[in-house]
Design an enzyme around this catalytic site. Structure first.
Site, PDB file in Angstrom:
ATOM      1  N   GLY A  66      -6.285 -52.978 121.406  1.00 47.55           N
ATOM      2  CA  GLY A  66      -7.427 -53.765 121.848  1.00 47.55           C
ATOM      3  C   GLY A  66      -8.732 -53.332 121.209  1.00 47.55           C
ATOM      4  O   GLY A  66      -8.746 -52.593 120.232  1.00 47.55           O
ATOM      5  N   TYR A  67      -9.837 -53.819 121.805  1.00 49.65           N
ATOM      6  CA  TYR A  67     -11.175 -53.630 121.242  1.00 49.65           C
ATOM      7  C   TYR A  67     -11.135 -54.052 119.768  1.00 49.65           C
ATOM      8  O   TYR A  67     -11.462 -53.288 118.861  1.00 49.65           O
ATOM      9  CB  TYR A  67     -11.652 -52.186 121.389  1.00 49.65           C
ATOM     10  CG  TYR A  67     -13.154 -52.141 121.604  1.00 49.65           C
ATOM     11  CD1 TYR A  67     -13.701 -52.507 122.834  1.00 49.65           C
ATOM     12  CD2 TYR A  67     -14.029 -51.778 120.584  1.00 49.65           C
ATOM     13  CE1 TYR A  67     -15.075 -52.500 123.050  1.00 49.65           C
ATOM     14  CE2 TYR A  67     -15.403 -51.773 120.790  1.00 49.65           C
ATOM     15  CZ  TYR A  67     -15.918 -52.142 122.028  1.00 49.65           C
ATOM     16  OH  TYR A  67     -17.279 -52.135 122.219  1.00 49.65           O
ATOM     17  N   SER A 127     -11.845 -49.209 115.965  1.00 51.30           N
ATOM     18  CA  SER A 127     -12.406 -49.335 117.312  1.00 51.30           C
ATOM     19  C   SER A 127     -13.213 -48.093 117.651  1.00 51.30           C
ATOM     20  O   SER A 127     -14.130 -48.140 118.463  1.00 51.30           O
ATOM     21  CB  SER A 127     -11.277 -49.513 118.334  1.00 51.30           C
ATOM     22  OG  SER A 127     -10.417 -50.563 117.939  1.00 51.30           O
ATOM     23  N   LYS A 136      -4.740 -49.127 107.369  1.00 48.22           N
ATOM     24  CA  LYS A 136      -5.664 -48.045 107.732  1.00 48.22           C
ATOM     25  C   LYS A 136      -4.880 -46.870 108.342  1.00 48.22           C
ATOM     26  O   LYS A 136      -5.164 -45.716 108.053  1.00 48.22           O
ATOM     27  CB  LYS A 136      -6.711 -48.537 108.708  1.00 48.22           C
ATOM     28  CG  LYS A 136      -7.451 -47.361 109.306  1.00 48.22           C
ATOM     29  CD  LYS A 136      -8.917 -47.562 109.425  1.00 48.22           C
ATOM     30  CE  LYS A 136      -9.490 -46.519 110.335  1.00 48.22           C
ATOM     31  NZ  LYS A 136      -8.841 -46.600 111.663  1.00 48.22           N
ATOM     32  N   ASP A 137      -3.911 -47.189 109.199  1.00 50.51           N
ATOM     33  CA  ASP A 137      -3.039 -46.139 109.725  1.00 50.51           C
ATOM     34  C   ASP A 137      -1.837 -46.020 108.788  1.00 50.51           C
ATOM     35  O   ASP A 137      -0.723 -46.403 109.132  1.00 50.51           O
ATOM     36  CB  ASP A 137      -2.602 -46.497 111.146  1.00 50.51           C
ATOM     37  CG  ASP A 137      -3.794 -46.652 112.085  1.00 50.51           C
ATOM     38  OD1 ASP A 137      -4.520 -45.666 112.269  1.00 50.51           O
ATOM     39  OD2 ASP A 137      -4.011 -47.756 112.585  1.00 50.51           O
ATOM     40  N   HIS A 193      -7.987 -55.971 112.871  1.00 50.24           N
ATOM     41  CA  HIS A 193      -6.962 -56.587 113.719  1.00 50.24           C
ATOM     42  C   HIS A 193      -6.867 -58.087 113.464  1.00 50.24           C
ATOM     43  O   HIS A 193      -5.793 -58.665 113.377  1.00 50.24           O
ATOM     44  CB  HIS A 193      -7.295 -56.404 115.204  1.00 50.24           C
ATOM     45  CG  HIS A 193      -7.393 -54.982 115.656  1.00 50.24           C
ATOM     46  ND1 HIS A 193      -8.594 -54.385 115.953  1.00 50.24           N
ATOM     47  CD2 HIS A 193      -6.452 -54.040 115.877  1.00 50.24           C
ATOM     48  CE1 HIS A 193      -8.382 -53.136 116.348  1.00 50.24           C
ATOM     49  NE2 HIS A 193      -7.085 -52.896 116.305  1.00 50.24           N
ATOM     50  N   GLN A 234       1.205 -44.205 110.025  1.00 46.40           N
ATOM     51  CA  GLN A 234       1.876 -45.014 111.050  1.00 46.40           C
ATOM     52  C   GLN A 234       2.759 -46.080 110.399  1.00 46.40           C
ATOM     53  O   GLN A 234       3.897 -46.291 110.825  1.00 46.40           O
ATOM     54  CB  GLN A 234       0.831 -45.670 111.951  1.00 46.40           C
ATOM     55  CG  GLN A 234       1.402 -46.602 112.999  1.00 46.40           C
ATOM     56  CD  GLN A 234       0.337 -47.082 113.966  1.00 46.40           C
ATOM     57  OE1 GLN A 234       0.017 -46.414 114.931  1.00 46.40           O
ATOM     58  NE2 GLN A 234      -0.237 -48.243 113.686  1.00 46.40           N
TER      59      GLN A 234
END
Lengths: 282, 282
Positions: B31-32, B187, B150-151, B37, B154
């Site tokens: 979120g945020y 975020s 960005k990640d 996103h 991940q």
């Protein structure tokens, strides 16, 4: 019945079944099927439109020095049995089809379910089981998956895993199937020499005794555990790995016989490690 | 667009979509939402019939003393953004809907992908990520899942996990989106005081410099790493967590700039930990 050896092929078939809104049942096995497995396949066949039996001796759930190499295998015989029991697909991948080179991801569990009973004496065993079952769940995407109560801890672990990781799969368990003389069916029974086969009866005989004791009103779980240990130890060829009276859901040792009670034992008869259990609602 | 808060509800909807043979795309977020996103959601919207955006600040991927409690949240604003970007469903479960009481199963990874970079400074982080992503995969059963570059670690970890555990899901990655001045969108940028916001530019400026150095022919990965460290350290408000030049797939440190090269840094600006990276094919 079809024999499938690759993930890609089985995915394609299952996807087609799914589009016809058919229900898919999965029976994960390590093969060398006996009446216990067949009872699962028959049950799955009654409850689903398409039954997949996986046959895969999973290396990651065997520990160092365990019987991975010698585990009995007979795909031809297994295929015949599957066909008769109502399977639609046998999924029998090779190890390098199942595990890509450099496989590193795994599923495991904290808390008390995996560090007791077989988990205590077979470190890494349930990690291997959960990982391969997760893979099979993702490959086959069944609506229902069938497991035998003989591996009582495995059933508890898989149920918890399915809940915790949100697999949308119903975990169905089915009772232990026994030989006429009481021995719980197991692919590993084939290891037993005639004398050992006879000695192994001490396991089921003792569990039957314990069940009767509880039905006769015995409430002291610690006493029952002691008696089970004593009775099994009286057999010279038997060496107890564990003998426990636990809660069937949490697998925590009970002091008092109450609720869902699991009496579970692992016993080495000669070089063969056998497990057995009885579950009771008290 | 629908807001769904329970697993049961979303499963029902997705099952219906699936029966219409619709392709489902999942964009997992905490979120945020920012432009990064939204670029994922727009991409998912172009490539699928039904786009699910999950919004869940996942407690299990935050370590002791990290910013779980203060992580910014604004579901109302997020919903508006999702709608505009083309999402069909926002899945925003509460923590106790997502994790059943006594949750104990988890997904983790051995090997080198998780014990380097962010994995080294945030022990348990990727276990939390893999576990929640597995749960989301099992709840939504998407055809494609979208993650931001960005990640970078991940993305590498989730790709490997999807392969190793046989998720039949295409992992799609999309480029980093940056502010006009170069700062990678996050975020967590909202934590930065004006002075820190200015200081944070040292991160992207340094990575751009390094990219240029490589494009100008620099082959010495160790030297580039040293220069990155030196340049970022020259900013008084910056404290380097790590600065590495690694192979983008294995995340192993490179000596020579060759193949898929990932230059990845984590830097604390004041109390805010920021990450950024540039990936290059050389």
């Amino acid at each position: 019945m079809k024999l499938i050896k690759t993930k890609g092929q089985i995915r394609k078939i299952i996807r087609a079944e799914r589009q016809k809104l058919k229900k898919v049942g999965l029976v994960p096995t390590m093969g060398y099927l006996h009446e216990g497995h067949l009872s699962l396949i028959r049950k799955a066949s009654r409850e689903n439109d398409c039954v997949v039996v996986s046959i895969f001796v999973n290396p990651t759930q065997f520990g160092e020095g365990e019987d991975y190499d010698t585990y009995p295998r007979d795909l031809t015989r297994d295929m015949e049995q599957c066909e008769k029991a109502g399977a639609d697909i046998v999924f029998a991948p090779e190890v390098d089809e199942m595990y890509a080179a450099g496989s590193a991801a795994f599923v495991d569990m904290g808390g008390g379910l995996t560090d007791t009973l077989c988990g205590a004496s077979r470190p890494g065993h349930f990690r291997g089981v959960m990982t391969v079952v997760t893979k099979l769940f993702n490959i086959v995407r069944p609506d229902r998956a069938y497991f035998g109560q003989k591996d009582a801890q495995q059933v508890a672990v898989i149920k918890r895993m399915a809940r915790d990781l949100d697999f949308d799969i119903q975990i169905v368990e089915a009772p232990i199937v026994r030989e006429k003389d009481g021995l719980a069916m197991s692919s590993r029974n084939t290891y037993l020499l005639p004398e050992e086969r006879q000695a192994a009866l001490v396991i089921s005989r003792t569990l039957f005794w314990a069940r009767q004791a509880i039905m006769d009103g015995e409430k002291n779980a610690v006493l029952i555990k002691e008696k089970i240990t004593e009775k099994i130890s009286s057999e010279q060829l038997a060496c107890i790995d564990y003998a426990e009276v636990v809660d069937a859901n949490t697998l925590k040792p009970l002091k008092e016989v109450r609720g869902s009670v699991l009496m579970a034992v692992a016993v080495k008869i000669g070089r063969t490690r056998l497990i057995d259990n009885i579950k009771l609602e008290v």
